[in-house]
Design a protein around this motif. Structure first.
Motif, PDB file in Angstrom:
ATOM      1  N   ARG A 110      44.089  72.581  68.331  1.00 54.04           N
ATOM      2  CA  ARG A 110      43.717  71.154  68.247  1.00 54.04           C
ATOM      3  C   ARG A 110      42.200  71.000  68.231  1.00 54.04           C
ATOM      4  O   ARG A 110      41.654  70.267  67.403  1.00 54.04           O
ATOM      5  N   GLN A 111      41.540  71.691  69.144  1.00 52.62           N
ATOM      6  CA  GLN A 111      40.075  71.633  69.222  1.00 52.62           C
ATOM      7  C   GLN A 111      39.436  72.161  67.946  1.00 52.62           C
ATOM      8  O   GLN A 111      38.480  71.584  67.436  1.00 52.62           O
ATOM      9  N   ASN A 112      39.956  73.249  67.422  1.00 51.01           N
ATOM     10  CA  ASN A 112      39.422  73.855  66.209  1.00 51.01           C
ATOM     11  C   ASN A 112      39.533  72.879  65.029  1.00 51.01           C
ATOM     12  O   ASN A 112      38.599  72.742  64.242  1.00 51.01           O
ATOM     13  N   ILE A 113      40.671  72.222  64.913  1.00 51.63           N
ATOM     14  CA  ILE A 113      40.868  71.247  63.824  1.00 51.63           C
ATOM     15  C   ILE A 113      39.909  70.074  63.987  1.00 51.63           C
ATOM     16  O   ILE A 113      39.282  69.630  63.016  1.00 51.63           O
ATOM     17  N   LEU A 114      39.788  69.552  65.208  1.00 53.59           N
ATOM     18  CA  LEU A 114      38.876  68.431  65.443  1.00 53.59           C
ATOM     19  C   LEU A 114      37.432  68.818  65.134  1.00 53.59           C
ATOM     20  O   LEU A 114      36.671  68.027  64.578  1.00 53.59           O
ATOM     21  N   TYR A 115      37.057  70.050  65.486  1.00 59.19           N
ATOM     22  CA  TYR A 115      35.709  70.538  65.216  1.00 59.19           C
ATOM     23  C   TYR A 115      35.446  70.650  63.715  1.00 59.19           C
ATOM     24  O   TYR A 115      34.349  70.371  63.237  1.00 59.19           O
ATOM     25  N   SER A 116      36.471  71.027  62.961  1.00 55.31           N
ATOM     26  CA  SER A 116      36.342  71.244  61.507  1.00 55.31           C
ATOM     27  C   SER A 116      36.821  70.058  60.684  1.00 55.31           C
ATOM     28  O   SER A 116      36.948  70.164  59.459  1.00 55.31           O
ATOM     29  N   LYS A 117      37.079  68.939  61.317  1.00 55.92           N
ATOM     30  CA  LYS A 117      37.708  67.790  60.669  1.00 55.92           C
ATOM     31  C   LYS A 117      37.006  67.348  59.387  1.00 55.92           C
ATOM     32  O   LYS A 117      37.647  67.165  58.356  1.00 55.92           O
ATOM     33  N   THR A 118      35.717  67.201  59.414  1.00 59.47           N
ATOM     34  CA  THR A 118      34.974  66.723  58.247  1.00 59.47           C
ATOM     35  C   THR A 118      35.157  67.655  57.053  1.00 59.47           C
ATOM     36  O   THR A 118      35.418  67.196  55.937  1.00 59.47           O
ATOM     37  N   GLU A 119      35.052  68.944  57.294  1.00 59.28           N
ATOM     38  CA  GLU A 119      35.205  69.929  56.216  1.00 59.28           C
ATOM     39  C   GLU A 119      36.648  69.960  55.693  1.00 59.28           C
ATOM     40  O   GLU A 119      36.883  70.071  54.487  1.00 59.28           O
ATOM     41  N   LEU A 120      37.620  69.839  56.603  1.00 53.79           N
ATOM     42  CA  LEU A 120      39.025  69.823  56.194  1.00 53.79           C
ATOM     43  C   LEU A 120      39.341  68.603  55.326  1.00 53.79           C
ATOM     44  O   LEU A 120      40.020  68.715  54.301  1.00 53.79           O
ATOM     45  N   ILE A 121      38.827  67.455  55.711  1.00 48.01           N
ATOM     46  CA  ILE A 121      39.023  66.226  54.923  1.00 48.01           C
ATOM     47  C   ILE A 121      38.425  66.398  53.534  1.00 48.01           C
ATOM     48  O   ILE A 121      39.041  66.048  52.521  1.00 48.01           O
ATOM     49  N   LYS A 122      37.226  66.958  53.490  1.00 47.81           N
ATOM     50  CA  LYS A 122      36.553  67.184  52.210  1.00 47.81           C
ATOM     51  C   LYS A 122      37.389  68.091  51.303  1.00 47.81           C
ATOM     52  O   LYS A 122      37.570  67.805  50.118  1.00 47.81           O
ATOM     53  N   LYS A 123      37.925  69.177  51.862  1.00 43.80           N
ATOM     54  CA  LYS A 123      38.726  70.114  51.070  1.00 43.80           C
ATOM     55  C   LYS A 123      40.025  69.484  50.570  1.00 43.80           C
ATOM     56  O   LYS A 123      40.427  69.706  49.432  1.00 43.80           O
ATOM     57  N   VAL A 124      40.685  68.714  51.429  1.00 42.80           N
ATOM     58  CA  VAL A 124      41.930  68.048  51.012  1.00 42.80           C
ATOM     59  C   VAL A 124      41.638  67.071  49.882  1.00 42.80           C
ATOM     60  O   VAL A 124      42.336  67.043  48.865  1.00 42.80           O
ATOM     61  N   ASN A 125      40.596  66.262  50.038  1.00 42.30           N
ATOM     62  CA  ASN A 125      40.248  65.289  49.000  1.00 42.30           C
ATOM     63  C   ASN A 125      39.843  65.974  47.693  1.00 42.30           C
ATOM     64  O   ASN A 125      40.181  65.486  46.610  1.00 42.30           O
ATOM     65  N   GLN A 126      39.153  67.096  47.787  1.00 42.40           N
ATOM     66  CA  GLN A 126      38.806  67.844  46.574  1.00 42.40           C
ATOM     67  C   GLN A 126      40.064  68.338  45.868  1.00 42.40           C
ATOM     68  O   GLN A 126      40.160  68.260  44.646  1.00 42.40           O
ATOM     69  N   LEU A 127      41.010  68.825  46.632  1.00 44.58           N
ATOM     70  CA  LEU A 127      42.262  69.308  46.055  1.00 44.58           C
ATOM     71  C   LEU A 127      43.044  68.167  45.394  1.00 44.58           C
ATOM     72  O   LEU A 127      43.652  68.347  44.348  1.00 44.58           O
ATOM     73  N   LEU A 128      42.987  66.980  45.994  1.00 44.04           N
ATOM     74  CA  LEU A 128      43.682  65.813  45.448  1.00 44.04           C
ATOM     75  C   LEU A 128      42.933  65.180  44.278  1.00 44.04           C
ATOM     76  O   LEU A 128      43.518  64.452  43.490  1.00 44.04           O
ATOM     77  N   GLY A 129      41.638  65.419  44.198  1.00 43.76           N
ATOM     78  CA  GLY A 129      40.846  64.871  43.104  1.00 43.76           C
ATOM     79  C   GLY A 129      40.294  63.485  43.361  1.00 43.76           C
ATOM     80  O   GLY A 129      39.689  62.884  42.476  1.00 43.76           O
ATOM     81  N   SER A 130      40.491  62.964  44.570  1.00 41.67           N
ATOM     82  CA  SER A 130      39.912  61.661  44.932  1.00 41.67           C
ATOM     83  C   SER A 130      39.896  61.531  46.452  1.00 41.67           C
ATOM     84  O   SER A 130      40.552  62.283  47.167  1.00 41.67           O
ATOM     85  N   ALA A 131      39.145  60.556  46.939  1.00 38.11           N
ATOM     86  CA  ALA A 131      38.982  60.350  48.378  1.00 38.11           C
ATOM     87  C   ALA A 131      40.171  59.582  48.949  1.00 38.11           C
ATOM     88  O   ALA A 131      40.097  58.395  49.227  1.00 38.11           O
ATOM     89  N   VAL A 132      41.266  60.283  49.129  1.00 41.15           N
ATOM     90  CA  VAL A 132      42.502  59.676  49.637  1.00 41.15           C
ATOM     91  C   VAL A 132      42.528  59.695  51.157  1.00 41.15           C
ATOM     92  O   VAL A 132      42.985  58.755  51.796  1.00 41.15           O
ATOM     93  N   VAL A 133      42.016  60.765  51.760  1.00 43.29           N
ATOM     94  CA  VAL A 133      42.056  60.962  53.208  1.00 43.29           C
ATOM     95  C   VAL A 133      40.690  60.611  53.802  1.00 43.29           C
ATOM     96  O   VAL A 133      39.664  61.061  53.315  1.00 43.29           O
ATOM     97  N   SER A 134      40.703  59.802  54.871  1.00 41.82           N
ATOM     98  CA  SER A 134      39.439  59.466  55.531  1.00 41.82           C
ATOM     99  C   SER A 134      39.385  59.950  56.980  1.00 41.82           C
ATOM    100  O   SER A 134      38.337  59.926  57.599  1.00 41.82           O
ATOM    101  N   ASN A 135      40.534  60.382  57.531  1.00 42.06           N
ATOM    102  CA  ASN A 135      40.548  60.828  58.920  1.00 42.06           C
ATOM    103  C   ASN A 135      41.702  61.800  59.145  1.00 42.06           C
ATOM    104  O   ASN A 135      42.695  61.801  58.429  1.00 42.06           O
ATOM    105  N   ILE A 136      41.541  62.622  60.182  1.00 40.11           N
ATOM    106  CA  ILE A 136      42.614  63.486  60.686  1.00 40.11           C
ATOM    107  C   ILE A 136      42.763  63.177  62.167  1.00 40.11           C
ATOM    108  O   ILE A 136      41.790  63.217  62.918  1.00 40.11           O
TER     109      ILE A 136
END
Length: 103
Positions: A74-100
């Motif tokens: 949980r802590q690791n995900i919260l620490y990496s949240k910004t980068e994870l959101i960026k990667k998911v949105n890149q994979l989707l091709g648009s800014a669909v996700v704004s938070n985890i």
């Protein structure tokens, strides 16, 4: 007159993609498809280690909602949240996700 009917038909015709988009919009499938695509993108970005320790993944209101088994993860995900959101949105091709959110 036959030529006019042919011309009108061609004007009213739509591509398969356009027809699917109309169908999706008229039947309110857009949010459901987005949810499925976000969850699949998350699973790809998260990888096996995170997926094995995840009880549940959902997507609502531009937010990925996770139920995680281990506090350290949980802590690791919260620490990496910004980068994870960026990667998911890149994979989707648009800014669909704004938070985890991690529960």
């Amino acid at each position: 007159m036959a030529n006019e009917n042919i011309a009108m038909k061609k004007k009213d015709e739509m591509t398969m993609q356009e027809a699917l988009q109309v169908f999706i919009k008229e039947n309110n499938f857009g949010d459901k498809l987005t949810r499925i695509n976000v969850i699949k993108a998350w699973e790809t970005v998260a990888g096996d280690a995170i997926n094995k320790n995840t009880k549940d993944v959902d997507f609502k209101n531009k937010e990925i909602i996770l139920k995680i088994n281990t506090p350290a993860l949980r802590q690791n995900i919260l620490y990496s949240k910004t980068e994870l959101i960026k990667k998911v949105n890149q994979l989707l091709g648009s800014a669909v996700v704004s938070n985890i959110r991690v529960n």
